[in-house]
Scaffold this active site. Structure first.
Site, short mmCIF file in Angstrom:
data_model
loop_
_atom_site.label_atom_id
_atom_site.label_comp_id
_atom_site.label_asym_id
_atom_site.label_seq_id
_atom_site.Cartn_x
_atom_site.Cartn_y
_atom_site.Cartn_z
N ARG A 1 -9.91 -2.32 5.58
CA ARG A 1 -9.44 -2.25 6.97
C ARG A 1 -8.61 -0.98 7.19
O ARG A 1 -7.83 -0.60 6.32
CB ARG A 1 -8.55 -3.46 7.28
CG ARG A 1 -9.28 -4.77 7.28
CD ARG A 1 -8.33 -5.92 7.57
NE ARG A 1 -7.46 -6.22 6.43
CZ ARG A 1 -6.56 -7.20 6.43
NH1 ARG A 1 -6.38 -7.94 7.50
NH2 ARG A 1 -5.83 -7.42 5.36
N GLY B 1 1.37 3.17 -2.39
CA GLY B 1 0.94 4.11 -3.42
C GLY B 1 1.51 3.70 -4.78
O GLY B 1 1.80 4.56 -5.62
N LYS B 2 1.65 2.40 -4.96
CA LYS B 2 2.19 1.88 -6.24
C LYS B 2 1.32 2.28 -7.42
O LYS B 2 1.81 2.51 -8.50
CB LYS B 2 2.29 0.35 -6.20
CG LYS B 2 3.52 -0.18 -5.50
CD LYS B 2 3.73 -1.63 -5.78
CE LYS B 2 2.90 -2.60 -5.01
NZ LYS B 2 2.87 -2.58 -3.58
N THR C 1 -6.00 -11.66 3.69
CA THR C 1 -7.14 -11.05 3.02
C THR C 1 -8.28 -12.06 2.88
O THR C 1 -9.36 -11.72 2.40
CB THR C 1 -6.74 -10.54 1.62
OG1 THR C 1 -6.21 -11.64 0.87
CG2 THR C 1 -5.69 -9.44 1.71
N GLY D 1 -4.39 -4.64 -4.56
CA GLY D 1 -5.45 -3.77 -5.03
C GLY D 1 -4.95 -2.36 -5.17
O GLY D 1 -4.23 -1.88 -4.31
N HIS D 2 -5.24 -1.75 -6.28
CA HIS D 2 -5.01 -0.31 -6.32
C HIS D 2 -6.02 0.40 -7.17
O HIS D 2 -6.69 -0.18 -8.01
CB HIS D 2 -3.58 0.05 -6.68
CG HIS D 2 -3.02 -0.68 -7.83
ND1 HIS D 2 -1.93 -1.50 -7.72
CD2 HIS D 2 -3.42 -0.71 -9.09
CE1 HIS D 2 -1.70 -2.01 -8.89
NE2 HIS D 2 -2.57 -1.55 -9.74
N ASP E 1 0.81 -1.22 0.00
CA ASP E 1 0.00 0.00 0.00
C ASP E 1 0.84 1.27 0.00
O ASP E 1 0.47 2.28 0.59
CB ASP E 1 -0.96 0.04 1.22
CG ASP E 1 -1.75 -1.25 1.35
OD1 ASP E 1 -2.27 -1.71 0.33
OD2 ASP E 1 -1.81 -1.80 2.46
N ARG F 1 -5.49 1.07 8.17
CA ARG F 1 -4.08 0.66 8.22
C ARG F 1 -3.42 1.19 9.49
O ARG F 1 -3.73 2.30 9.93
CB ARG F 1 -3.33 1.19 7.00
CG ARG F 1 -3.87 0.63 5.71
CD ARG F 1 -3.17 1.26 4.50
NE ARG F 1 -3.79 0.79 3.27
CZ ARG F 1 -3.98 1.54 2.20
NH1 ARG F 1 -3.59 2.79 2.17
NH2 ARG F 1 -4.55 1.02 1.13
N LYS G 1 3.65 10.28 -0.90
CA LYS G 1 2.84 10.88 0.17
C LYS G 1 3.62 11.75 1.15
O LYS G 1 3.26 11.81 2.33
CB LYS G 1 2.07 9.79 0.92
CG LYS G 1 1.01 9.10 0.05
CD LYS G 1 0.24 8.10 0.85
CE LYS G 1 -1.25 8.22 0.63
NZ LYS G 1 -2.03 7.22 1.37
N GLN H 1 2.01 -6.44 -3.23
CA GLN H 1 2.46 -6.49 -1.83
C GLN H 1 3.84 -5.80 -1.72
O GLN H 1 4.07 -4.83 -2.42
CB GLN H 1 2.49 -7.92 -1.29
CG GLN H 1 1.10 -8.54 -1.12
CD GLN H 1 0.58 -9.18 -2.39
OE1 GLN H 1 1.29 -9.91 -3.05
NE2 GLN H 1 -0.65 -8.92 -2.73
#
Ligand code: IMP
Length: 429
Positions: free
Chosen positions: A302, A15-16, A129, A40-41, A13, A304, A330, A223
């Site tokens: 969920r 920010g790929k 997950t 997921g993105h 997560d 983080r 970020k 991941q």
């Protein structure tokens, strides 16, 4: 040679999505090589928001997407995702998507085992997950998995289902969960076959041709290194190798041609699921990072866990992952903080460590050793050159580069694609 391999450098997560989208727009082919629909993105293109889990991001940019043999493919999830993005106007056809004929399939029983085992673990759960990723990889190495190519051979499917059910129904019954019936699974797989098989091929051949033709290939990791089954915070990891080296195995591609390895790291740190997180914040600053950074899982929703940037951890990811440059994302979320801390090592029962040791109890006991830097009052939001950044923000980035022993190749300063400071073009190697 102009390929790029992108991997996460923390716990996922990072920010790929934005970075991969930007790189994909400049690539000819985009290849997924591990993981499954646990990833997921969100990609925002024009006025459309695409939520991708299994499909390579390049599809959104009209580029050929390839799902490599290292990916575990849930046919139901894949077909649902294809239908969803088609409804948004994307073309998904064998001209734009190819799936390795030797990729492993995730069946409903894998999700059932995943969830039943997590429930049985109780307090000690991994926080998966629940999508059957681990059990599917287990079946792969146990040599009983059903692969994409098996969809063309009903006898093979029937024979493999017998073996799978003997194994899984025994486990499910032992865990007090519902068991599966062979005929229903066989019918389901045979129904998927005509929709999945047109995409199947030996993708290694296409990739080899692309490499020889000098095409630009982007390998899109899912991941991150600290979730790698060998190098991560085991057992609180995913079940595949997330390091760059696996792009070669997971796609059937020359390791020497993977190109520039780009690691993505947030300017702070987050994690979903259980497991050690030495620089985690349980205070107001942690809550503020979560809120400002909108830190909720794309797949599971969920919240983080949030904490300070862990340079010891990212340095480790740089070394084991083969990372040559970092995209820091970020940084704008840190705007306005009085001071910033960077974790530079760990105190474990009175002994100082510069890396996170492998043993579980040692990882759980690791207390962060911090270096404190001044924050900045100005804004980094939307900056497009170093000159636009507050001096303290530059100092923060420079100090991190020293500590992790890798350059920050790109700095992402906001959600828009243009909110990026590029120090070096990764496709130029
Ligand atoms: P699994 O991959 O579903 O088996 O989950 C194993 C661990 O990896 C859990 O801690 C998950 O939260 C984490 N995980 C899996 N996929 C992602 C991801 O895309 N981003 C962040 N964490 C993930």
């Amino acid at each position: 040679m102009a390929n790029v391999t992108v991997i996460g450098a923390q716990w996922g997560d990072e920010g790929k999505g934005k970075v991969v989208d930007w790189l994909a727009s400049r690539a000819d082919l985009v290849v997924r090589f591990q993981g499954g629909h646990n990833a997921g993105h969100t990609l925002v293109v024009g006025n459309q928001t695409y939520k991708l889990s299994l499909l390579p991001s390049g599809l959104v940019r009209g580029k050929m997407g390839i799902i490599g043999n290292g990916v575990v493919v849930d046919p139901e999830a894949l077909l649902a995702e294809i239908d969803r993005v088609r409804a948004q106007g994307l073309t998904v056809s064998p001209e734009t998507l190819r799936i390795a004929e030797n990729a492993i399939l995730i069946l409903p029983l894998h999700g059932a085992i995943d969830r039943a085992r997590e429930a049985a673990r109780g307090e000690r759960k991994i926080g998966t997950t629940g999508r059957g990723i681990g059990p599917a990889y287990e079946d792969k190495v146990a040599r009983r998995a059903i692969r994409v190519c098996d969809l063309a051979e009903p006898e093979t499917l029937s024979m493999k289902l017998d073996e799978l059910l003997l194994h899984h129904n025994t486990l499910l019954a032992g865990l007090g969960a519902e068991t599966f019936e062979k005929q229903a699974l066989l019918d389901q797989l045979l129904a998927y076959a005509p929709r999945i098989l047109p995409f199947a091929e030996p993708v290694w051949e296409r990739l080899d041709e692309a490499r020889r033709a000098g095409k630009r290939i982007l390998f899109e990791g899912a991941q991150a290194v600290m979730l790698d089954v060998d190098h991560g915070t085991y057992p609180f990891v995913t079940s595949s190798n997330t390091v760059a080296a696996n792009a070669a195995t997971g796609a059937g591609f020359a390791p020497s041609a993977l190109g520039f390895v780009l690691g993505i790291a947030k300017a702070y740190c987050t994690r979903v699921g259980s497991g050690p997180f030495p620089s985690e914040l349980h205070d107001e600053i942690g809550r503020r990072l979560g809120e400002r950074g909108r830190e909720f899982g794309t797949v599971t929703g969920r919240p983080r866990r949030c904490g300070w940037f862990d340079a010891a951890l990212v340095r480790q990811a740089v070394k084991v992952g083969g990372i040559q440059g970092i995209v820091m994302t970020k940084i704008d979320i840190l705007d306005g903080l009085d001071e910033l801390k960077i974790c530079v090592g760990y105190d474990i029962n009175g002994t100082r460590f510069s890396h996170l040791p492998a043993a579980m109890q040692a990882q759980a006991a690791a207390k962060p050793i911090y270096e404190t830097l001044p924050g900045w009052s100005g804004s980094t939001m939307g900056a497009r050159s170093y000159a636009e950044l507050p001096a303290e923000a530059i100092k923060y980035v420079r100090r991190i580069e020293e500590l992790i022993e890798a350059p920050v190749t790109l700095l992402s300063t906001g959600p828009e694609r243009e909110d990026t400071i590029m120090m070096r073009d990764p496709f130029e190697g």
